[in-house]
Design a protein around this motif. Sequence first.
Motif, PDB file in Angstrom:
ATOM      1  N   VAL A 155      -9.438 -34.414  53.986  1.00  0.00           N
ATOM      2  CA  VAL A 155      -8.960 -34.796  52.266  1.00  0.00           C
ATOM      3  C   VAL A 155      -8.039 -35.706  52.258  1.00  0.00           C
ATOM      4  O   VAL A 155      -6.627 -34.996  52.882  1.00  0.00           O
ATOM      5  CB  VAL A 155      -8.864 -33.627  51.009  1.00  0.00           C
ATOM      6  N   PRO A 156      -7.730 -37.099  52.163  1.00  0.00           N
ATOM      7  CA  PRO A 156      -6.285 -37.416  51.931  1.00  0.00           C
ATOM      8  C   PRO A 156      -5.171 -37.032  51.338  1.00  0.00           C
ATOM      9  O   PRO A 156      -5.191 -35.955  51.028  1.00  0.00           O
ATOM     10  CB  PRO A 156      -6.869 -39.342  51.546  1.00  0.00           C
ATOM     11  N   PRO A 157      -4.441 -37.861  51.880  1.00  0.00           N
ATOM     12  CA  PRO A 157      -3.369 -36.928  51.664  1.00  0.00           C
ATOM     13  C   PRO A 157      -2.838 -37.225  49.801  1.00  0.00           C
ATOM     14  O   PRO A 157      -3.240 -38.563  49.263  1.00  0.00           O
ATOM     15  CB  PRO A 157      -2.405 -37.939  52.400  1.00  0.00           C
ATOM     16  N   TYR A 158      -2.051 -36.380  49.339  1.00  0.00           N
ATOM     17  CA  TYR A 158      -2.142 -36.092  48.043  1.00  0.00           C
ATOM     18  C   TYR A 158      -0.737 -37.388  47.817  1.00  0.00           C
ATOM     19  O   TYR A 158       0.236 -37.908  48.372  1.00  0.00           O
ATOM     20  CB  TYR A 158      -1.273 -34.912  48.069  1.00  0.00           C
ATOM     21  N   SER A 160      -1.676 -40.682  47.471  1.00  0.00           N
ATOM     22  CA  SER A 160      -1.447 -41.847  48.797  1.00  0.00           C
ATOM     23  C   SER A 160      -2.730 -43.070  48.362  1.00  0.00           C
ATOM     24  O   SER A 160      -2.324 -44.088  48.736  1.00  0.00           O
ATOM     25  CB  SER A 160      -1.802 -41.472  50.040  1.00  0.00           C
ATOM     26  N   GLY A 161      -3.643 -42.260  47.582  1.00  0.00           N
ATOM     27  CA  GLY A 161      -4.056 -43.242  47.332  1.00  0.00           C
ATOM     28  C   GLY A 161      -5.673 -43.762  48.590  1.00  0.00           C
ATOM     29  O   GLY A 161      -6.028 -45.258  48.671  1.00  0.00           O
ATOM     30  N   LEU A 162      -5.524 -43.132  49.505  1.00  0.00           N
ATOM     31  CA  LEU A 162      -5.745 -43.452  50.615  1.00  0.00           C
ATOM     32  C   LEU A 162      -7.346 -43.458  50.721  1.00  0.00           C
ATOM     33  O   LEU A 162      -7.575 -41.880  49.928  1.00  0.00           O
ATOM     34  CB  LEU A 162      -5.101 -43.378  52.196  1.00  0.00           C
ATOM     35  N   GLY A 163      -7.894 -43.250  51.270  1.00  0.00           N
ATOM     36  CA  GLY A 163     -10.025 -43.091  51.392  1.00  0.00           C
ATOM     37  C   GLY A 163      -9.829 -43.306  53.552  1.00  0.00           C
ATOM     38  O   GLY A 163      -9.470 -42.530  54.255  1.00  0.00           O
ATOM     39  N   GLY A 164     -11.686 -43.364  53.094  1.00  0.00           N
ATOM     40  CA  GLY A 164     -12.366 -43.520  53.866  1.00  0.00           C
ATOM     41  C   GLY A 164     -12.349 -42.282  54.914  1.00  0.00           C
ATOM     42  O   GLY A 164     -12.056 -40.425  54.485  1.00  0.00           O
ATOM     43  N   THR A 165     -11.433 -41.899  56.350  1.00  0.00           N
ATOM     44  CA  THR A 165     -11.811 -40.961  57.158  1.00  0.00           C
ATOM     45  C   THR A 165     -10.704 -40.747  57.749  1.00  0.00           C
ATOM     46  O   THR A 165      -9.372 -41.760  57.694  1.00  0.00           O
ATOM     47  CB  THR A 165     -12.723 -41.016  58.351  1.00  0.00           C
ATOM     48  N   PRO A 166      -9.420 -39.293  58.108  1.00  0.00           N
ATOM     49  CA  PRO A 166      -8.541 -39.262  58.952  1.00  0.00           C
ATOM     50  C   PRO A 166      -7.827 -40.512  60.035  1.00  0.00           C
ATOM     51  O   PRO A 166      -8.842 -40.833  60.981  1.00  0.00           O
ATOM     52  CB  PRO A 166      -8.123 -38.128  60.003  1.00  0.00           C
ATOM     53  N   ASP A 167      -6.744 -40.882  59.914  1.00  0.00           N
ATOM     54  CA  ASP A 167      -6.349 -42.448  61.029  1.00  0.00           C
ATOM     55  C   ASP A 167      -4.726 -41.913  60.690  1.00  0.00           C
ATOM     56  O   ASP A 167      -4.265 -41.262  60.376  1.00  0.00           O
ATOM     57  CB  ASP A 167      -7.405 -43.493  60.469  1.00  0.00           C
ATOM     58  N   ALA A 168      -4.264 -42.740  61.524  1.00  0.00           N
ATOM     59  CA  ALA A 168      -2.847 -42.857  61.586  1.00  0.00           C
ATOM     60  C   ALA A 168      -2.108 -43.100  60.261  1.00  0.00           C
ATOM     61  O   ALA A 168      -1.450 -42.758  59.895  1.00  0.00           O
ATOM     62  CB  ALA A 168      -2.593 -43.832  62.121  1.00  0.00           C
ATOM     63  N   TRP A 352       1.805 -41.178  40.604  1.00  0.00           N
ATOM     64  CA  TRP A 352       0.985 -40.081  40.650  1.00  0.00           C
ATOM     65  C   TRP A 352      -0.678 -40.181  41.575  1.00  0.00           C
ATOM     66  O   TRP A 352      -0.760 -40.641  41.916  1.00  0.00           O
ATOM     67  CB  TRP A 352       1.477 -39.078  39.622  1.00  0.00           C
ATOM     68  N   ASP A 353      -1.058 -39.111  40.721  1.00  0.00           N
ATOM     69  CA  ASP A 353      -2.682 -38.694  41.296  1.00  0.00           C
ATOM     70  C   ASP A 353      -3.716 -39.634  40.920  1.00  0.00           C
ATOM     71  O   ASP A 353      -4.480 -40.325  41.133  1.00  0.00           O
ATOM     72  CB  ASP A 353      -3.366 -37.612  40.876  1.00  0.00           C
ATOM     73  N   GLY A 354      -2.466 -41.037  39.828  1.00  0.00           N
ATOM     74  CA  GLY A 354      -4.348 -42.138  39.689  1.00  0.00           C
ATOM     75  C   GLY A 354      -3.955 -42.972  40.644  1.00  0.00           C
ATOM     76  O   GLY A 354      -5.487 -42.966  40.739  1.00  0.00           O
ATOM     77  N   HIS A 355      -3.678 -43.219  41.341  1.00  0.00           N
ATOM     78  CA  HIS A 355      -3.995 -43.517  42.865  1.00  0.00           C
ATOM     79  C   HIS A 355      -4.752 -43.056  44.008  1.00  0.00           C
ATOM     80  O   HIS A 355      -6.008 -43.721  44.166  1.00  0.00           O
ATOM     81  CB  HIS A 355      -2.420 -43.818  44.270  1.00  0.00           C
ATOM     82  N   ASP A 356      -5.167 -41.525  43.906  1.00  0.00           N
ATOM     83  CA  ASP A 356      -6.086 -41.072  44.651  1.00  0.00           C
ATOM     84  C   ASP A 356      -7.495 -41.514  43.911  1.00  0.00           C
ATOM     85  O   ASP A 356      -8.975 -41.359  44.284  1.00  0.00           O
ATOM     86  CB  ASP A 356      -5.382 -39.359  44.774  1.00  0.00           C
ATOM     87  N   ASN A 357      -7.455 -40.774  42.371  1.00  0.00           N
ATOM     88  CA  ASN A 357      -8.711 -41.201  41.562  1.00  0.00           C
ATOM     89  C   ASN A 357      -9.252 -42.481  41.548  1.00  0.00           C
ATOM     90  O   ASN A 357     -11.017 -42.660  41.914  1.00  0.00           O
ATOM     91  CB  ASN A 357      -8.506 -40.401  39.828  1.00  0.00           C
ATOM     92  N   ALA A 358      -8.401 -43.413  41.699  1.00  0.00           N
ATOM     93  CA  ALA A 358      -8.722 -44.769  41.291  1.00  0.00           C
ATOM     94  C   ALA A 358      -9.373 -44.972  42.701  1.00  0.00           C
ATOM     95  O   ALA A 358     -10.445 -45.907  42.556  1.00  0.00           O
ATOM     96  CB  ALA A 358      -7.858 -45.945  41.625  1.00  0.00           C
TER      97      ALA A 358
END
Length: 422
Positions: A155-158, A160-168, A352-358
Motif C-alpha cells: 500500500v502506498p505511503p500514507y 504521499s499521493g504515490l501509486g504504482g508499486t513499491p520503489d525508491a 492529507w489523504d486527498g492526495h491518496d484518493n486523487a
Amino acid sequence: MAHPKTIALFPEASYGAALNCVGIAQELRRLGARPVFICHPGFSGVFAEYGFAEYQLGESGPAQTTDWNDFISRHQDAFRQSPFEQLTTYVGPTWDAIVETAIGVEEPLRQLLARLKPDAIVLDNVVMFPAIATAGVPWIRVVSCAETEIPDPLVPPYLSGLGGTPDAEWKTFSATYEKVTAASHKRFSAFLAECGLKPPPAPLFLDASPDLNLLLAPEIIRHRRAAPLDPERFIFLDGCVRHETPYQAPRFASHNDAELVLTSFGSLGAMDVDMLRRMIDVFASLPYRFLVNAGHWRDEYVQVPDNVFIDSWFPQPSVVEQSSLFIHHGGNNSFCEALYYGVPSLVLPYCWDGHDNARRAEETGVGKRLDRYDWAPDELSDVINGLLSDRAMQARLKENARKMQAFAGATRAAEAILKVTG
C-alpha cells in the motif's frame, strides 16, 4: 425492558469524520441504541442538527486544543506544494497540533466518559486517547480517511499521493515522513507511557483496536495487501453514507435541462476563493449546471454566471445522488459518496489523504486527478467534458453503486458495533 445501549461516538475535529459518524449513529439509533456524540470545541450543533445528544470537551492543563480553522488558514500556502514538500510545512505541524489537542482534552474526556458510562466508544480519529483505552468498555476504531492509513508493504505511503508499486520514491517519502513526525511521536509516546499505555511503533499514533476496526474503502478502489487484514477485527464497509434531507435543485437562468455538476472542496477548502473564481469562469463557458459550495465565503461572489448557483452549504449526499459529476478535494467522505451514487470524481487535492484518493481515483478508472492550481482553462474544460461523456466509466460506476448500496455499509457498521458490546 432493557435500557438501550449507549454508544459514544468521538470523531476528530473535521467535518468528514463528524458526518461519517453521523451515518453510523443514524443506523445505531434505528437499531434501538442510544448514540451520543463527544465533540471538540467548535463542533457544537453539528450533531444536534441530526437529533443527537452532544457533549462538548473542554481542556485542562498547559496543553491547549487547536482552533483548526485558524490552523488551516495559517498553513494555506502549503496547499500549493507537492505532498513531499508538505511533509515539513504541513504534515509535521499538523501532527504537533493533533498531539497537543489529544493531551489537552485527556482529563476532560476521562471525566466525561465516567459520567456517560457508555457501553462502547467509537473513535474516528488518527490518534489514541488514553481515556478511551482505559474506559473499561470496547472501543471501535473507524478509518474514515483513505485506506493508506493502515500500512502495508504493497500500500502506498500514507499521505504521499504515490501509486504504482513499491520503489525508491516510496522509501524516500516514508523515511522523510518518519523523520518529520519523530518529535511529535516521541512526545506522544511519553504521554501514553505516563497513562500506563504501550505506545504504537513510529511513525504510527494509533494502533488497531483489539475489538473492532471499520474501514470505509469501497472494493472498487481497495488496495491489494501483502498481509490481508483479519476479517474478524477489520470490516470494510464499502462506504458509509448518512441520510440527508432531500434537495431540490434551484432553477437556473439558463441550462435547466443540462447535467448537474457539484463542486465542493469541504469546509476548509472553500476558503480558497480565488481558485474557485477561476473555476467558475470556466464553468460559465460550459453547457452544464454547476452547484458550488462556498462555505463561509458565500458573500465573496458577486457576479455569478447564469449556469452557476453558489451557496454556503448543501446536503451533500442528496446533491451527489442527482449529479453527473462531483468535483472535490479527495476527502474520503466525498470520494465514497461519489462512488456510492455512481458519479465520476474530478479530484483537485490540497492536503492529507486527498492526495491518496486523487491518485486512486485515476488508477482505478473512477475519475480524474488535476493539480489544484496548475491548470489552464482549456485543460479544466476538457477534463469535465471528458468525464461527462465517458459512457463506459459511467456504466461501470452505476453497477458499482448498486453493489455498494446493497451492501449497506452504515447498517453493517452499526450491527458490528452492537455485536461487540455483548
